[in-house]
Design a protein around this motif. Structure first.
Motif, PDB file in Angstrom:
ATOM      1  N   ALA A 117       0.843  -1.206   0.000  1.00  0.00           N
ATOM      2  CA  ALA A 117       0.000   0.000   0.000  1.00  0.00           C
ATOM      3  C   ALA A 117       0.874   1.250   0.000  1.00  0.00           C
ATOM      4  O   ALA A 117       0.565   2.233  -0.672  1.00  0.00           O
ATOM      5  N   GLU A 118       1.971   1.208   0.725  1.00  0.00           N
ATOM      6  CA  GLU A 118       2.910   2.327   0.732  1.00  0.00           C
ATOM      7  C   GLU A 118       3.596   2.483  -0.634  1.00  0.00           C
ATOM      8  O   GLU A 118       3.788   3.598  -1.117  1.00  0.00           O
ATOM      9  N   LYS A 119       3.938   1.375  -1.263  1.00  0.00           N
ATOM     10  CA  LYS A 119       4.520   1.439  -2.615  1.00  0.00           C
ATOM     11  C   LYS A 119       3.535   2.079  -3.591  1.00  0.00           C
ATOM     12  O   LYS A 119       3.937   2.872  -4.449  1.00  0.00           O
ATOM     13  N   LEU A 120       2.254   1.744  -3.462  1.00  0.00           N
ATOM     14  CA  LEU A 120       1.244   2.345  -4.320  1.00  0.00           C
ATOM     15  C   LEU A 120       1.152   3.845  -4.053  1.00  0.00           C
ATOM     16  O   LEU A 120       1.095   4.644  -4.991  1.00  0.00           O
ATOM     17  N   ARG A 121       1.135   4.240  -2.801  1.00  0.00           N
ATOM     18  CA  ARG A 121       1.064   5.666  -2.454  1.00  0.00           C
ATOM     19  C   ARG A 121       2.230   6.423  -3.097  1.00  0.00           C
ATOM     20  O   ARG A 121       2.032   7.455  -3.747  1.00  0.00           O
ATOM     21  N   LEU A 122       3.423   5.897  -2.952  1.00  0.00           N
ATOM     22  CA  LEU A 122       4.604   6.556  -3.525  1.00  0.00           C
ATOM     23  C   LEU A 122       4.556   6.561  -5.048  1.00  0.00           C
ATOM     24  O   LEU A 122       4.940   7.553  -5.683  1.00  0.00           O
ATOM     25  N   ALA A 123       4.076   5.474  -5.653  1.00  0.00           N
ATOM     26  CA  ALA A 123       3.985   5.394  -7.116  1.00  0.00           C
ATOM     27  C   ALA A 123       2.941   6.350  -7.666  1.00  0.00           C
ATOM     28  O   ALA A 123       3.052   6.795  -8.811  1.00  0.00           O
ATOM     29  N   MET A 124       1.928   6.684  -6.867  1.00  0.00           N
ATOM     30  CA  MET A 124       0.921   7.639  -7.321  1.00  0.00           C
ATOM     31  C   MET A 124       1.469   9.074  -7.271  1.00  0.00           C
ATOM     32  O   MET A 124       1.058   9.926  -8.049  1.00  0.00           O
ATOM     33  N   ILE A 125       2.410   9.335  -6.386  1.00  0.00           N
ATOM     34  CA  ILE A 125       3.037  10.657  -6.292  1.00  0.00           C
ATOM     35  C   ILE A 125       4.104  10.827  -7.377  1.00  0.00           C
ATOM     36  O   ILE A 125       4.213  11.880  -7.996  1.00  0.00           O
ATOM     37  N   ASP A 126       4.881   9.797  -7.600  1.00  0.00           N
ATOM     38  CA  ASP A 126       5.957   9.827  -8.592  1.00  0.00           C
ATOM     39  C   ASP A 126       5.738   8.655  -9.554  1.00  0.00           C
ATOM     40  O   ASP A 126       6.415   7.634  -9.468  1.00  0.00           O
ATOM     41  N   ASP A 171       5.472   5.872 -12.332  1.00  0.00           N
ATOM     42  CA  ASP A 171       6.284   5.162 -13.305  1.00  0.00           C
ATOM     43  C   ASP A 171       5.421   4.003 -13.798  1.00  0.00           C
ATOM     44  O   ASP A 171       4.896   3.221 -12.986  1.00  0.00           O
ATOM     45  N   LYS A 172       5.265   3.909 -15.097  1.00  0.00           N
ATOM     46  CA  LYS A 172       4.354   2.920 -15.681  1.00  0.00           C
ATOM     47  C   LYS A 172       4.677   1.497 -15.225  1.00  0.00           C
ATOM     48  O   LYS A 172       3.788   0.746 -14.818  1.00  0.00           O
ATOM     49  N   THR A 173       5.936   1.131 -15.267  1.00  0.00           N
ATOM     50  CA  THR A 173       6.336  -0.235 -14.904  1.00  0.00           C
ATOM     51  C   THR A 173       6.022  -0.517 -13.434  1.00  0.00           C
ATOM     52  O   THR A 173       5.493  -1.581 -13.099  1.00  0.00           O
ATOM     53  N   THR A 174       6.329   0.434 -12.574  1.00  0.00           N
ATOM     54  CA  THR A 174       6.061   0.248 -11.149  1.00  0.00           C
ATOM     55  C   THR A 174       4.568   0.128 -10.893  1.00  0.00           C
ATOM     56  O   THR A 174       4.123  -0.774 -10.182  1.00  0.00           O
ATOM     57  N   LEU A 175       3.791   1.037 -11.476  1.00  0.00           N
ATOM     58  CA  LEU A 175       2.337   0.982 -11.286  1.00  0.00           C
ATOM     59  C   LEU A 175       1.766  -0.339 -11.772  1.00  0.00           C
ATOM     60  O   LEU A 175       0.970  -0.980 -11.077  1.00  0.00           O
ATOM     61  N   PHE A 201      -6.152   3.866 -15.355  1.00  0.00           N
ATOM     62  CA  PHE A 201      -5.552   4.237 -14.071  1.00  0.00           C
ATOM     63  C   PHE A 201      -4.084   4.594 -14.257  1.00  0.00           C
ATOM     64  O   PHE A 201      -3.620   5.655 -13.826  1.00  0.00           O
ATOM     65  N   VAL A 202      -3.334   3.734 -14.920  1.00  0.00           N
ATOM     66  CA  VAL A 202      -1.903   3.958 -15.116  1.00  0.00           C
ATOM     67  C   VAL A 202      -1.666   5.178 -16.006  1.00  0.00           C
ATOM     68  O   VAL A 202      -0.849   6.051 -15.677  1.00  0.00           O
ATOM     69  N   GLU A 203      -2.366   5.255 -17.118  1.00  0.00           N
ATOM     70  CA  GLU A 203      -2.143   6.351 -18.066  1.00  0.00           C
ATOM     71  C   GLU A 203      -2.468   7.712 -17.470  1.00  0.00           C
ATOM     72  O   GLU A 203      -1.762   8.686 -17.735  1.00  0.00           O
ATOM     73  N   LYS A 204      -3.525   7.816 -16.660  1.00  0.00           N
ATOM     74  CA  LYS A 204      -3.867   9.098 -16.035  1.00  0.00           C
ATOM     75  C   LYS A 204      -2.752   9.584 -15.114  1.00  0.00           C
ATOM     76  O   LYS A 204      -2.455  10.779 -15.069  1.00  0.00           O
ATOM     77  N   LEU A 205      -2.149   8.668 -14.387  1.00  0.00           N
ATOM     78  CA  LEU A 205      -1.064   9.060 -13.489  1.00  0.00           C
ATOM     79  C   LEU A 205       0.212   9.406 -14.263  1.00  0.00           C
ATOM     80  O   LEU A 205       0.835  10.434 -14.003  1.00  0.00           O
ATOM     81  N   VAL A 206       0.575   8.572 -15.209  1.00  0.00           N
ATOM     82  CA  VAL A 206       1.809   8.791 -15.973  1.00  0.00           C
ATOM     83  C   VAL A 206       1.729  10.081 -16.796  1.00  0.00           C
ATOM     84  O   VAL A 206       2.703  10.824 -16.903  1.00  0.00           O
ATOM     85  N   SER A 207       0.562  10.386 -17.350  1.00  0.00           N
ATOM     86  CA  SER A 207       0.381  11.584 -18.179  1.00  0.00           C
ATOM     87  C   SER A 207       0.156  12.848 -17.349  1.00  0.00           C
ATOM     88  O   SER A 207       0.099  13.945 -17.906  1.00  0.00           O
ATOM     89  N   LYS A 208       0.016  12.694 -16.038  1.00  0.00           N
ATOM     90  CA  LYS A 208      -0.249  13.800 -15.114  1.00  0.00           C
ATOM     91  C   LYS A 208      -1.669  14.355 -15.242  1.00  0.00           C
ATOM     92  O   LYS A 208      -1.977  15.424 -14.747  1.00  0.00           O
TER      93      LYS A 208
END
Length: 147
Positions: free
Chosen positions: A32-41, A43-47, A70-77
């Protein structure tokens, strides 16, 4: 002799069962912490490594993303989290499923807009696949106002 053996086996089984639940809870906290950090910064592979392809990700406004969106919205900002703070996290494990609830406070700057604040209550459903926990479902609701 048989009584002693029964007591020892019962004790060992108890250790295994409760030890596994503790290890699983710790692993869910970590993922859950990895997800939180991946949502802030993002990275497609990590997500992608944290989610199942069948992911359903519900927003508080009613829109539901699939895994790709979900992934594309985060990666594209398009969804840009500057900060995410999680409090009051509770985890229940039932078999190979973990149910996580927490309070979610974030600062956002979606598509470069001026920072905004989001306060939500979140439900996450994680599934253990092999040795890893993967996100299957997420639902956000507007946090209940305290009276």
């Amino acid at each position: 002799m048989i009584k002693k053996l029964t007591v020892v086996i019962t004790f060992l089984m108890t250790l295994i069962v409760f030890g596994q639940k503790k290890n699983d809870k710790d692993a869910v906290v970590d993922v859950a912490e990895k997800l939180r950090l991946a949502m802030i910064d993002p990275d497609k592979t990590t997500l992608q490594s944290l989610i199942l392809p069948e992911l359903t990700y519900g927003h508080s406004g009613g829109h539901i993303d699939d895994a790709t969106e979900f992934v594309e919205k985060l990666v594209s900002k398009k969804s840009d989290f500057l900060t995410i703070d999680i409090t009051n996290q509770n985890i229940s494990i039932v078999g190979n499923t973990a149910i996580v609830r927490h309070h979610f406070y974030a600062t956002t700057a979606d598509l470069g807009k001026a920072p905004g604040d989001v306060t939500l209550d979140i439900l996450l459903v994680w599934v253990k696949t092999g040795k890893n926990w993967k996100l299957l479902a997420r639902q956000a609701v507007k946090a209940e106002k305290k009276k």
